[in-house]
Write an enzyme that holds these catalytic residues in place. Sequence first.
Site: not given
Length: 471
Positions: A401, A352, A84, A179, A331, A302, A78, A428, A87
Site C-alpha cells: 500500500d 515502513e 476552496c 466545513c 508500507y 486512514q 458548501c 491511492c 470537494c
Amino acid sequence: MSRNRKAGTVTILPNLSIIDIAEEGKGVAKADELVVFVDKAVPGDIVDVKIVKKKKNFAEAVIETLHTASDMRTDPFCEHFGTCGGCKWQHMQYDAQLHFKQKNVEAALQRLAKVDTSSMEPILGSAENKYYRNKLEYTFSNKRWLNAQDMTDREDLEMNALGFHVPLRFDKILDIQHCYLQAEPSNKLRNEVRAYALKNELSFYDLRNHEGSLRNLIIRTSSTGEVMVVVVFAYAEPAQVNGLMEHLKVSFPEITSLLYILNQKKNDTIFDQDVITYAGRDYIFEEMNGLKFKIGAKSFYQTNSLQAHELYKITKEFAGFKGDELVYDLYTGAGTIANFIAGSVKQVIGVEYVPTAIEDAKFNSELNGIENTVFYAGDMKDILTTDFIAAHGKPDVVITDPPRAGMHTDVVERLLEMEAEKIVYVSCNAATQARDLALLKEKYEVSRIKPVDMFPHTQHVENVVLLNLIK
C-alpha cells in the site's frame, strides 16, 4: 462548430458539449482539435465558455452561459465551493462521481498497463459522503482571501483567517465558516479558536514574513467519540499559549487530548517537533473490527474510518487467507492492515519508512495482544534484501500500500525475485499503480480489481488489485 466570437480580446466558444470530467474537477469539451477544460462544468452540460488560458493543444475556460444543465448536475452544498480547493466534484451527483472514478481507474489500467478490465468489480461507494473525515488541519493567516463582495466593501475588513489554502496561492487562506468534511465538534472548535484569538488580539501567522503567534490547528476525531486538538503556535508568549489552551479545556470538556506545538521553522511539518500535552492523554483511540488503535498527533491513520474498514475487508478477501501464510505488509504505516489480518495468518512482517509509525504499529499489536507481527523501519528498497528474505522466509502473500508515487523500481524487482503466490496491491493513485503493474506483468497476472471511494466529492479513489503468480 459555430464560429468563435470575440468580446474585446476575450474568446468565446459557443455551444460546447461537456463529454468528460478531468481529475482536477473540470469538465472536458472538444472544439475542433482543441481540448477545453471548463471549470465547474459537468458531463452532459451544453455551454458557452470564455477562454482564460490557451496553449497549443488545450485551453482552460469558464462557463459564460449554461444552455442545458446535465442530468448529473446538482447544487453544491458548501458556500465555499469553487474557492476552496476541496470537494471539487460536489456539483455532480454522487452516483455520477462513482461512475467517473471507476472509469478513470479503468482507463489508467488499460492505457498504462494494458490490463484486461472486463471483469473489474463495481466501485464501492462511501456510506457517508459528508462529515466522513477524522482529521483536518487548518491554517492561520493574516492575509485572508477576499471575494468579490469583500473587494467592493473594504472598510473595517477583517484580514485574519482560519481555514484552508486557496489553490495555487500559498499565502492566501480562505476563512472557513462551516466545513462538511468533519463532524462536530470540529466546526465549533475552529470557530471558537478564531473568535478567542480575535477577541484577545493573538496575531495570525504571516506566511511570507514568518511571524505571528498562531500557525495551525489540527483536529482529530474517532468513531469512539474521542477528540484530539493540536494548536501549533509560532512566536507566541507563554501567557498567550496558556490562555488559549485553558479556554479550550474549559469550553470543550469533550476534548480527550489537548496538545500544542511550538513551531518556528519555515514549513508546517510537525514530525520533527515536540508535542506538549496540556490536558488529557497525548493520544486518542480508534476502533476497527474489535481492535483498538492508538493515534497520536503524528500518527498516520486512514482519514475515512468507516470506509477504511471496508477497504481492509476487501484487501483481506482478495488475499484469501487459509491461516498458515507468511505475509509481508509493505508500507505498513501504523500497522493497521498488519494487525487487521494478523488473526487470519501465521505471521505478518511489516515494513515502513517512518520510525514513529513503526513504534505505533508495535504498540498497537501489544495493545491488542497480537504476537505474530514483526515490524521494521527503513527504506523499503534497502530492507527488502536477499538476506532479509532468507532470514524471515519467502512470503506467501505480499500486501503493498505505497504512497501516491507508487513503488520504487528496486522494490518491484525484489517482488519479482521473491515470487510470492499472491500480491494484493492497494493504491491511492491508479496511474502509478498501473505503471507498477506493467512491470509486474513479467511474472504476475491481474485476477481481481475493485475501486473503493474513500474521498467523496473529490477525484481521489483507492484501488485494490489482486495479482497471482503465473505458473
